[in-house]
Scaffold this motif. Sequence first.
Motif, PDB file in Angstrom:
ATOM      1  N   THR A  63      43.631  39.738  38.547  1.00 35.75           N
ATOM      2  CA  THR A  63      44.707  38.946  39.409  1.00 35.75           C
ATOM      3  C   THR A  63      45.404  38.057  38.516  1.00 35.75           C
ATOM      4  O   THR A  63      44.867  37.605  37.436  1.00 35.75           O
ATOM      5  CB  THR A  63      44.022  38.474  40.524  1.00 35.75           C
ATOM      6  OG1 THR A  63      43.149  37.510  40.326  1.00 35.75           O
ATOM      7  CG2 THR A  63      43.762  39.234  41.674  1.00 35.75           C
ATOM      8  N   LYS A  64      46.312  37.234  39.083  1.00 37.58           N
ATOM      9  CA  LYS A  64      46.936  36.169  38.127  1.00 37.58           C
ATOM     10  C   LYS A  64      45.912  35.046  38.029  1.00 37.58           C
ATOM     11  O   LYS A  64      46.023  34.023  37.258  1.00 37.58           O
ATOM     12  CB  LYS A  64      48.065  35.736  38.849  1.00 37.58           C
ATOM     13  CG  LYS A  64      49.293  36.790  38.438  1.00 37.58           C
ATOM     14  CD  LYS A  64      50.580  36.421  38.998  1.00 37.58           C
ATOM     15  CE  LYS A  64      51.645  37.475  38.788  1.00 37.58           C
ATOM     16  NZ  LYS A  64      52.699  37.379  39.692  1.00 37.58           N
ATOM     17  N   GLU A  65      44.958  34.819  39.209  1.00 35.32           N
ATOM     18  CA  GLU A  65      44.232  33.542  39.102  1.00 35.32           C
ATOM     19  C   GLU A  65      42.841  33.938  38.306  1.00 35.32           C
ATOM     20  O   GLU A  65      42.750  35.164  37.652  1.00 35.32           O
ATOM     21  CB  GLU A  65      43.638  33.441  40.677  1.00 35.32           C
ATOM     22  CG  GLU A  65      44.764  33.129  41.497  1.00 35.32           C
ATOM     23  CD  GLU A  65      44.426  33.287  43.038  1.00 35.32           C
ATOM     24  OE1 GLU A  65      43.124  33.078  43.404  1.00 35.32           O
ATOM     25  OE2 GLU A  65      45.258  33.697  44.086  1.00 35.32           O
ATOM     26  N   LYS A  66      41.988  32.895  38.218  1.00 31.04           N
ATOM     27  CA  LYS A  66      40.989  32.983  37.459  1.00 31.04           C
ATOM     28  C   LYS A  66      40.081  34.164  37.500  1.00 31.04           C
ATOM     29  O   LYS A  66      39.502  34.863  36.746  1.00 31.04           O
ATOM     30  CB  LYS A  66      40.281  31.652  37.227  1.00 31.04           C
ATOM     31  CG  LYS A  66      39.192  31.335  36.146  1.00 31.04           C
ATOM     32  CD  LYS A  66      38.468  30.115  36.456  1.00 31.04           C
ATOM     33  CE  LYS A  66      37.085  30.314  35.657  1.00 31.04           C
ATOM     34  NZ  LYS A  66      36.319  28.930  35.958  1.00 31.04           N
ATOM     35  N   ASN A  67      39.578  34.057  39.004  1.00 35.68           N
ATOM     36  CA  ASN A  67      38.457  35.152  39.241  1.00 35.68           C
ATOM     37  C   ASN A  67      39.001  36.270  39.804  1.00 35.68           C
ATOM     38  O   ASN A  67      40.233  36.365  40.160  1.00 35.68           O
ATOM     39  CB  ASN A  67      37.931  34.586  40.807  1.00 35.68           C
ATOM     40  CG  ASN A  67      36.764  33.472  40.058  1.00 35.68           C
ATOM     41  OD1 ASN A  67      36.470  33.339  39.148  1.00 35.68           O
ATOM     42  ND2 ASN A  67      36.682  32.463  41.012  1.00 35.68           N
ATOM     43  N   ARG A  68      38.747  37.398  39.568  1.00 30.84           N
ATOM     44  CA  ARG A  68      38.932  38.842  39.865  1.00 30.84           C
ATOM     45  C   ARG A  68      38.891  39.019  41.154  1.00 30.84           C
ATOM     46  O   ARG A  68      37.990  38.599  41.835  1.00 30.84           O
ATOM     47  CB  ARG A  68      38.380  39.852  38.807  1.00 30.84           C
ATOM     48  CG  ARG A  68      38.686  39.760  37.577  1.00 30.84           C
ATOM     49  CD  ARG A  68      38.167  41.003  36.720  1.00 30.84           C
ATOM     50  NE  ARG A  68      38.407  40.771  35.283  1.00 30.84           N
ATOM     51  CZ  ARG A  68      38.253  41.786  34.661  1.00 30.84           C
ATOM     52  NH1 ARG A  68      37.709  42.948  34.970  1.00 30.84           N
ATOM     53  NH2 ARG A  68      38.523  41.687  33.226  1.00 30.84           N
ATOM     54  N   LEU A  69      39.371  40.147  41.852  1.00 38.56           N
ATOM     55  CA  LEU A  69      39.505  40.562  43.071  1.00 38.56           C
ATOM     56  C   LEU A  69      38.575  41.480  43.330  1.00 38.56           C
ATOM     57  O   LEU A  69      38.498  42.821  42.969  1.00 38.56           O
ATOM     58  CB  LEU A  69      40.939  40.898  43.642  1.00 38.56           C
ATOM     59  CG  LEU A  69      41.015  41.111  45.072  1.00 38.56           C
ATOM     60  CD1 LEU A  69      40.811  39.721  45.982  1.00 38.56           C
ATOM     61  CD2 LEU A  69      42.326  41.746  45.376  1.00 38.56           C
TER      62      LEU A  69
END
Lengths: 104, 361
Positions: A63-69
């Motif tokens: 994802t665009k954030e640090k952690n994956r989904l």
Amino acid sequence: MIKSIIESFSNLFAKSETINYPYEQIAKFKNYRGLIEYSADECIFCYKCEKVCPPDAIVFKPTKEKNRLYEYNPNLCIYCGECVRNCPKEDLALWQSEKKPKII
Amino acid sequence: MKKTITIPLGSQHISLLEPVRFNFSCENEKITDVDYNVGFVHRGIEKACTEKFEYKQVGYVVARVCGLCAITHTMAYTLGIEHILNIKTNKKIDYLRILMLELDRIHSHLLCLAHTAENSGFEGMFMKIMGDRELVMDIQEAISGNRVQFDFVCIGGVNRDISTECEKLAFTNLALLDKKVDDLIGKFTSNWSTALKYKNIGALSYDDAFNFNALGPLARAAGAAIDVRAESSILPYKEVGYKMILGQNGDIYDRNLVRLKEIKNSILMCQNILSGLTEGEILVKFKGKPNGESFTRLEAPRGEIFYYLNANGTNMLQRVRIKTPTFSQIPGMVEIFKGSDYADAPAILASFDPCMSCTAK
């Protein structure tokens, strides 16, 4: 001959071997292997569960954030519980419930 | 003019459980020659084990080779990879593994007997035996958490320990089953449809059992003492009360009786294990990647199962070769068919307990 006649007559009054489902529920055993459940708050994102899963039912999507989904496909899952046993935070981040997947 | 007539059996047939095709060349009622094809359910599992799955996952993949002897396949693979990795398991793990193996044998033999009864036209008996089989399925479900695919064995040990509730359930169900098997032995020795009409039908002689590489109950019914449980010391079978059971004539009648007596022996072994189970770890930790090769033999319900593993120090295995009992029994099967009546073919086939999904994998 006489033995089998007695047996067949006693079978007429014996309790049924089958369960009258769905009016009667089938008894489940304890620790039945059901759906894998996940808590994102506790997860440390080591991706061990993704690596060990034999049918690739657990996938961490970028994802665009640090952690994956975390994505889990209950229809691919073989419910072996290998992911839960390999989880460093077993029972907190990942655990095996006794629930069944929803029928779509 | 051609004297024989060719009659096919399969790949779809009312008496067949799994897809297999036999082409019988018959002279009147007698079968003179047999041609066979077993590769209808090829799934490429051996290739998948070396290209798609890592060595820790392969145990779960090979369990899917066969639904009935799922635990035996995983066990054979696990013992092989443990040999390469030099893992030594403790007594408790060995006993738990034998327990699940023997429960597997009981329910597989019961299924075979049920189908023998069904093929003889005794539908009620089929339902009754399948009902009795539920007692064992319940124990397996309580121990492993699943009804068919147990996923109980893993590299270095087992995945689950036995709770006291499971032990209680196992004791009561095994005691109940023991009585029912005694009853079945009576029915399979004195009843016309399930026993007496099968005397001297589909017989394999003692010499032919060796010549045609017969395995498992097929060989033991002919009086040949072929059993990996007695030959190998990879699992401590002698400590839990294993006894070799042999027949005399090698016909369908003897095969059924050998299976029933083996169920009795397996029940005894399970009871011995459950009463003498010690406390201990269920998983041995290990490090490193496999490098080397191993050959494993194990007694599946239908006969000897053989695994060859070759690893080169990476996560992926180089070669996985599975030889299943039915594959080895095919020459023996063909020999038995020759000279027997065509009408007996479905009953003879059911008495072999063939597993085509295993063979074609």
